[in-house]
Design a protein around this motif. Structure first.
Motif, PDB file in Angstrom:
ATOM      1  N   GLY A 102       0.854  -1.218  -0.152  1.00  0.00           N
ATOM      2  CA  GLY A 102      -0.124  -0.161   0.091  1.00  0.00           C
ATOM      3  C   GLY A 102       0.938   1.503   0.033  1.00  0.00           C
ATOM      4  N   SER A 103       1.426   1.612   1.102  1.00  0.00           N
ATOM      5  CA  SER A 103       2.047   2.690   1.216  1.00  0.00           C
ATOM      6  C   SER A 103       3.297   2.535   2.366  1.00  0.00           C
ATOM      7  N   LEU A 104       4.163   3.553   2.574  1.00  0.00           N
ATOM      8  CA  LEU A 104       4.913   3.337   3.638  1.00  0.00           C
ATOM      9  C   LEU A 104       4.254   3.571   4.850  1.00  0.00           C
ATOM     10  N   THR A 105       3.366   4.246   5.154  1.00  0.00           N
ATOM     11  CA  THR A 105       2.548   4.459   6.423  1.00  0.00           C
ATOM     12  C   THR A 105       1.836   3.341   6.483  1.00  0.00           C
ATOM     13  N   SER A 106       1.363   2.511   5.818  1.00  0.00           N
ATOM     14  CA  SER A 106       0.802   1.234   5.917  1.00  0.00           C
ATOM     15  C   SER A 106       1.884   0.258   6.503  1.00  0.00           C
ATOM     16  N   LEU A 107       3.100   0.327   5.778  1.00  0.00           N
ATOM     17  CA  LEU A 107       4.253  -0.517   6.180  1.00  0.00           C
ATOM     18  C   LEU A 107       4.579  -0.321   7.531  1.00  0.00           C
ATOM     19  N   VAL A 108       4.678   0.796   7.988  1.00  0.00           N
ATOM     20  CA  VAL A 108       4.827   1.080   9.492  1.00  0.00           C
ATOM     21  C   VAL A 108       3.855   0.578  10.322  1.00  0.00           C
ATOM     22  N   ARG A 109       2.681   0.742   9.948  1.00  0.00           N
ATOM     23  CA  ARG A 109       1.416   0.234  10.779  1.00  0.00           C
ATOM     24  C   ARG A 109       1.664  -1.279  11.051  1.00  0.00           C
ATOM     25  N   ARG A 110       1.880  -1.850   9.925  1.00  0.00           N
ATOM     26  CA  ARG A 110       2.006  -3.533   9.896  1.00  0.00           C
ATOM     27  C   ARG A 110       3.296  -4.119  10.433  1.00  0.00           C
ATOM     28  N   THR A 111       4.175  -3.075  10.487  1.00  0.00           N
ATOM     29  CA  THR A 111       5.617  -3.732  11.046  1.00  0.00           C
ATOM     30  C   THR A 111       5.959  -3.183  12.352  1.00  0.00           C
ATOM     31  N   GLY A 112       5.218  -2.010  12.829  1.00  0.00           N
ATOM     32  CA  GLY A 112       5.490  -1.379  13.982  1.00  0.00           C
ATOM     33  C   GLY A 112       6.745  -0.731  14.263  1.00  0.00           C
ATOM     34  N   LEU A 113       7.284  -0.391  12.736  1.00  0.00           N
ATOM     35  CA  LEU A 113       8.760   0.045  12.795  1.00  0.00           C
ATOM     36  C   LEU A 113       8.529   1.411  12.301  1.00  0.00           C
ATOM     37  N   PRO A 114       9.601   2.340  12.784  1.00  0.00           N
ATOM     38  CA  PRO A 114       9.596   3.670  12.342  1.00  0.00           C
ATOM     39  C   PRO A 114      10.055   3.710  10.536  1.00  0.00           C
ATOM     40  N   ALA A 115       9.570   4.634  10.084  1.00  0.00           N
ATOM     41  CA  ALA A 115       9.746   4.810   8.585  1.00  0.00           C
ATOM     42  C   ALA A 115      11.000   4.830   8.397  1.00  0.00           C
ATOM     43  N   GLU A 116      12.145   5.435   9.249  1.00  0.00           N
ATOM     44  CA  GLU A 116      13.564   5.694   9.064  1.00  0.00           C
ATOM     45  C   GLU A 116      14.232   4.444   8.950  1.00  0.00           C
ATOM     46  N   GLN A 117      13.813   3.585  10.113  1.00  0.00           N
ATOM     47  CA  GLN A 117      14.446   2.441  10.249  1.00  0.00           C
ATOM     48  C   GLN A 117      14.186   1.402   8.797  1.00  0.00           C
ATOM     49  N   ILE A 118      12.915   1.197   8.452  1.00  0.00           N
ATOM     50  CA  ILE A 118      12.586   0.491   7.372  1.00  0.00           C
ATOM     51  C   ILE A 118      13.431   0.960   6.150  1.00  0.00           C
ATOM     52  N   GLU A 119      13.553   2.146   5.963  1.00  0.00           N
ATOM     53  CA  GLU A 119      14.369   2.832   4.553  1.00  0.00           C
ATOM     54  C   GLU A 119      15.720   2.406   4.925  1.00  0.00           C
ATOM     55  N   ALA A 120      16.320   2.406   6.175  1.00  0.00           N
ATOM     56  CA  ALA A 120      17.857   2.180   6.130  1.00  0.00           C
ATOM     57  C   ALA A 120      17.966   0.696   5.908  1.00  0.00           C
ATOM     58  N   PHE A 121      17.059  -0.077   6.425  1.00  0.00           N
ATOM     59  CA  PHE A 121      17.203  -1.509   5.954  1.00  0.00           C
ATOM     60  C   PHE A 121      17.385  -1.697   4.566  1.00  0.00           C
ATOM     61  N   TYR A 122      16.309  -1.152   4.072  1.00  0.00           N
ATOM     62  CA  TYR A 122      16.115  -1.296   2.647  1.00  0.00           C
ATOM     63  C   TYR A 122      17.369  -1.052   1.552  1.00  0.00           C
ATOM     64  N   ARG A 123      17.893   0.291   2.005  1.00  0.00           N
ATOM     65  CA  ARG A 123      19.228   0.738   1.432  1.00  0.00           C
ATOM     66  C   ARG A 123      20.177  -0.057   1.554  1.00  0.00           C
ATOM     67  N   LEU A 124      20.454  -0.665   2.985  1.00  0.00           N
ATOM     68  CA  LEU A 124      21.569  -1.840   3.158  1.00  0.00           C
ATOM     69  C   LEU A 124      21.305  -2.916   2.384  1.00  0.00           C
ATOM     70  N   PHE A 125      20.071  -3.358   2.262  1.00  0.00           N
ATOM     71  CA  PHE A 125      19.846  -4.738   1.307  1.00  0.00           C
ATOM     72  C   PHE A 125      20.167  -4.299   0.053  1.00  0.00           C
ATOM     73  N   ALA A 126      19.548  -3.094  -0.480  1.00  0.00           N
ATOM     74  CA  ALA A 126      19.775  -2.872  -2.029  1.00  0.00           C
ATOM     75  C   ALA A 126      21.201  -2.607  -2.283  1.00  0.00           C
ATOM     76  N   ASP A 127      21.847  -2.034  -1.408  1.00  0.00           N
ATOM     77  CA  ASP A 127      23.283  -1.498  -1.978  1.00  0.00           C
ATOM     78  C   ASP A 127      24.388  -2.579  -1.595  1.00  0.00           C
ATOM     79  N   SER A 128      24.076  -3.881  -0.858  1.00  0.00           N
ATOM     80  CA  SER A 128      24.956  -4.765  -0.512  1.00  0.00           C
ATOM     81  C   SER A 128      24.837  -5.738  -1.490  1.00  0.00           C
ATOM     82  N   GLU A 129      26.052  -6.421  -2.122  1.00  0.00           N
ATOM     83  CA  GLU A 129      25.914  -7.396  -3.188  1.00  0.00           C
ATOM     84  C   GLU A 129      25.911  -8.805  -2.579  1.00  0.00           C
ATOM     85  N   ARG A 130      26.589  -8.803  -1.528  1.00  0.00           N
ATOM     86  CA  ARG A 130      26.909 -10.261  -0.649  1.00  0.00           C
ATOM     87  C   ARG A 130      25.990  -9.939   0.548  1.00  0.00           C
ATOM     88  N   VAL A 131      24.591 -10.661   0.611  1.00  0.00           N
ATOM     89  CA  VAL A 131      23.656 -10.471   1.670  1.00  0.00           C
ATOM     90  C   VAL A 131      23.495 -11.992   1.940  1.00  0.00           C
TER      91      VAL A 131
END
Length: 887
Positions: A263-292
């Protein structure tokens, strides 16, 4: 059964019987006839490291509490009488009610050879598929997720990936405590190569200590988080379009479903209980790290949506092609030492053997290979379903091997009641008394670790030998021998003529390669021709190995096991919302503590492992503690719709408000009411049948304590009626008990009644005005001591415990015994922090006061944290706390 010669005086290479890491162990004989253990530096799983539990293995080899002879009822009988009774009981039940009226319930503690024979007997010859295992409670959702994605139950990677990854994502895994040897490899990678660690867990745990990003996600928010990650990867151009096109199917449908779910980042915050900035930080780490590498464990598996969580994780790796290459891939951290081996031979009710299913082709193939007259026609009942069928009277006879379902299964009270109504309950066990064996009609003494010979498979598909270095105690026999003897007595002599574990392994290996031209993932056909000597010397090796050469990684270039060779993206189902129940306002999460294992039948024998967690407890956030009238160190009664428990209360800000946590280890043998399985609901994952043990609605209320204290005793005591709350733990020379009373203690009658369980002269000291009561039973040695205080207790059992281990009491010790201290002023080191090396909290505090104010300095001064490292997070927290206190 051919008797194998015991090894010489040289160290014996074997394998640890605890978690799925599969650490190599050296069993080293001493000149005094005692054994000690050390990590095997040549074993690739651990390279010489052991955790606190593995380091204490030698302390669990004693004959204390062992089942030494076959029993019918409580009457010792010969093996012939016991085996005849088991065979007759199962044969008669099948004749009267049909093959689906009988079942086996197995364990990841069994060796592969044991597992193989049990599955062959039930699924090939009795003709029922009602064979399941406690691994259903552990890894079944991973199995289902692997099959949906890969077409097979295949772990793609290996442990070396943890050394080579640039980003390690831990999901639902307190690896610092539950897989400490692997966790130390992750920490070393972080220290030496700069790898990042993300920890996704509703709780702040010891694993958080070395994490670069802690995501304290809402319970069951994992699917939404990884669906959102898939969308992010697509939207930021991080997909591997070539890998998706060449090696997968279903990407567009999965991505579209993820977009709808996000849906939206707001929906994702609600479903995960996580702050938006933490979600985005995790996504950037995963996206930018080849070896995961994404490591997941029980927090993913033990869920009503566990299989979907597994596939949501795998989807992200398939979408980026990050699978099967060095330093990348989804990685299931297995809970038990041989959960993987059990999966290989069909230990789960929905598998046949050698990773085959119940399709007509596989049934025909297995039937011809086994020359089996009655191969089961379809899938059997999974664990929770199986015990529901017992409860309803559909299953009449059950054989339980090496596990304790009256404690570990959900709705454990109901399970216990159902077991008591079976026409026949057979239990193969090495312990004399468990909650389950108390209900058995026939008890069969099984060999324990050190007496067993066979193989196990760890989390990276590595087969290792578990070698015998001790003779069996009493009449104990290997599980495979017991099962084979029953099979022969049921009329299947030719199929169960195994003479040793090597015979079974060769047949198991041959079946895996039978008519297998590469279409089945599990193939160890290259080992089917091992001689007995080659089997004895078998070095750790990974499957598949068709020509005795193992494979480290799979799927880098596709080669999946769906018919078209492609992997499948799987769109998770829409989540089912958890409704808040005013009667049960808190969410119970369950798990392990650092130094104990399962129901403590083995680790509970080690005095070194006990002190870090003496009693069953409830971790609760301070806000909830206040709201429910609880106090730190008090006792709480915990209730769910299915049962209750009584637990010590601990404040823990790492548990989110509205949630509580309790460990799974305590049983009816070692606590008055600590069986957490009695609380857990019966919700299961629809694909895997795995129980959702991490999310049960409960309520709590304080138990008013009027007096509490401890008892030390050389013998195991019966405390029924002696305390409202008690918990038993091992001490050198005997047992310790924490006790609490919910009414004023009548010491004048209470202590004499307790003292009658010991032999010797009773001595007492009481100060009613101060509410202090102390008593002991002494002969040449201290036999029993009880210290009770009205109100909160502050005397230290560890100051008196050394007297229990002494062969004799000195006159001075007799005079000072009831003072709560010993004549030679033995130091009280406080609660143990480093179990590997026995370092206590008070020792650490003293060392810090003397200027040893870093982890490294404490390691040099006390050796604390220098073995497995699982206590390092606690050491670090102590240093921070002491620094704040000093400031």
């Amino acid at each position: 059964m051919q008797a194998l010669p015991l090894p010489s005086s040289r160290p014996v290479k074997t394998t640890c019987p605890y978690c799925g890491v599969g650490c190599g162990v050296l069993a080293i004989p001493g000149d005094d006839g005692q054994w000690r253990v050390a990590g095997d530096p040549d074993h690739p799983a651990n390279l010489g490291k052991l955790c606190s539990k593995g380091s204490a293995l030698a302390e669990t080899l004693s004959p204390d509490d062992r089942l030494l002879h076959p029993l019918i009822g409580n009457r010792p009988v010969s093996w012939d009488a016991a085996l005849d009774a088991v065979a007759r009981g199962f044969s008669d039940t099948v004749k009267r009610y049909g093959p689906d009226s009988v079942a086996f319930y197995l364990s990841g503690q069994l060796l592969t050879e044991d597992y193989y024979v049990a599955n062959k007997l039930m699924k090939g010859f009795i003709g029922s598929a009602h064979v399941d295992t406690n691994s259903r409670l552990c890894m079944a959702s991973t199995v289902a997720g692997h099959k949906r994605a890969f077409g097979s139950d295949t772990v793609p990677g290996c442990y070396e990936d943890l050394d080579q990854a640039d980003l390690i994502v831990l999901v639902g895994s307190n690896a610092a405590w539950c897989h400490p040897v692997l966790y130390q490899r992750m920490v070393a990678n972080r220290r030496d190569r700069g790898a990042r660690i993300v920890n996704i867990d509703p709780r702040v745990t010891a694993t958080t200590d070395q994490s670069d990003l802690q995501l304290s996600i809402a319970p069951d928010g994992d699917t939404a988080l990884f669906e959102g990650l898939l969308v992010y990867l697509a939207d930021t151009g991080k997909l591997d379009a070539e890998f998706i096109a060449r090696h997968t199917e279903g990407f567009d449908a999965a991505l579209n479903a993820a977009r709808r779910g996000r849906g939206s980042l707001t929906s994702l915050v609600r479903r995960t209980g996580l702050p938006a900035e933490q979600i985005e930080a995790f996504y950037r780490l995963f996206a930018d790290s080849e070896r995961v590498v994404t490591c997941f464990s029980q927090g993913v598996n033990q869920s009503g949506a566990g299989t979907d969580k597994v596939n949501a994780i795998i989807n992200c790796h398939l979408a980026t092609g990050r699978i099967g290459r060095p330093g990348m891939g989804p990685f299931s951290l297995t809970g038990q030492p041989n959960a993987m081996g059990g999966r290989e031979v069909g230990g789960l009710a929905n598998q046949l053997a050698a990773h085959m299913r119940f399709d007509a082709k596989s049934r025909d193939m297995v039937g011809r290979f086994w020359n089996a007259p009655n191969v089961a026609a379809g899938e059997g009942l999974k664990a929770v379903e199986m015990f529901d069928a017992i409860d309803k009277g559909r299953i009449k006879a059950l054989w339980v091997m090496a596990t304790n379902p009256a404690v570990s299964l959900p709705r454990a009270d109901r399970v216990r009641d159902a077991l008591s109504r079976l026409d026949l309950l057979v239990v193969s066990e090495n312990m004399a008394v468990t909650d389950t064996s108390r209900l058995a009609h026939i008890r069969l003494p099984a060999s324990a670790w050190g007496e067993k010979d066979g193989t196990v498979t760890n989390s990276e598909r590595r087969i290792s030998r578990q070698r015998r270095f001790l003779p069996p105690m009493g009449d104990a026999r290997p599980d495979w021998w017991i099962i084979s003897q029953v099979g022969r007595r049921m009329g299947f002599e030719d199929a169960f003529g195994f003479q040793n574990a090597a015979d079974i392994f060769r047949e198991h290996a041959a079946l895996s390669g039978f008519e297998n031209a590469g279409g089945r993932d599990f193939d160890i056909g290259g080992l089917a021709v091992l001689s007995n000597a080659e089997y004895e010397g078998l070095a750790p090796v990974q499957w598949p190995l068709r020509r005795q050469a193992g494979t480290e990684r799979l799927f880098a270039d596709g080669g999946f096991f769906h018919p078209d060779g492609k992997a499948r993206f799987v769109a998770p189902a829409a989540p089912v919302a958890d409704g808040i129940d005013a009667g049960y306002p808190l969410m119970l999460n369950t798990g392990r503590v650092r130094d104990q294992w399962h129901t403590m039948t083995r680790t509970g024998k080690s005095a070194r492992l006990a002190p870090n967690a003496l009693e069953p407890f409830l971790d609760i956030h301070p806000l909830d503690m206040d709201a429910h009238g609880l106090t730190e160190g008090g006792v709480a009664k915990v209730r769910s719709p299915d049962g209750g428990a009584t637990l010590r209360v601990r404040t823990n800000e790492g548990v989110a408000p509205g949630n509580v946590f309790a460990p799974i280890h305590w049983t009816g043998v070692n606590a008055s009411a600590g069986r957490i399985g009695s609380l857990v609901h019966g919700v299961t994952d629809p694909w895997s049948g795995q129980p959702a043990s991490k999310m049960t609605r409960v309520r709590v209320e304080p138990l008013r304590i009027r007096a509490e204290g401890f008892i030390l005793s050389r013998m195991d005591l019966d405390l029924a009626g002696f305390a409202a709350y008690w918990a038993r733990f091992k001490v050198d020379g005997g047992w310790g008990y924490v006790v609490a009373h919910d009414r004023p203690i009548a010491w004048a009658s209470w202590f004499p009644s307790l003292a009658r369980q010991a032999e010797g002269d009773a001595v007492e000291y009481t100060d009613p005005a101060a509410g202090i009561h102390r008593g002991a039973v002494v002969g040449e040695r201290l036999e029993l001591a009880a210290f009770i205080t009205e109100g909160r207790h502050d005397a230290s059992w560890s100051a008196i415990a050394p007297l229990l281990a002494a062969d004799a009491l000195s006159t001075a010790d007799r005079l000072t015994l009831l003072s709560g201290r010993t004549a030679d002023a033995r130091p009280d080191n406080g609660p143990v922090v480093c179990a590997c090396l026995g370092v206590g909290r008070l020792q650490i505090e003293a060392a810090v006061r003397d200027g040893h104010t870093s982890i490294e300095a404490l390691g040099v001064e006390l050796k604390a944290g220098t073995n497995c490292g699982s206590c390092v997070p606690e050491l670090r927290a102590m240093l921070r706390s002491l620094d704040v206190a000093a400031t």
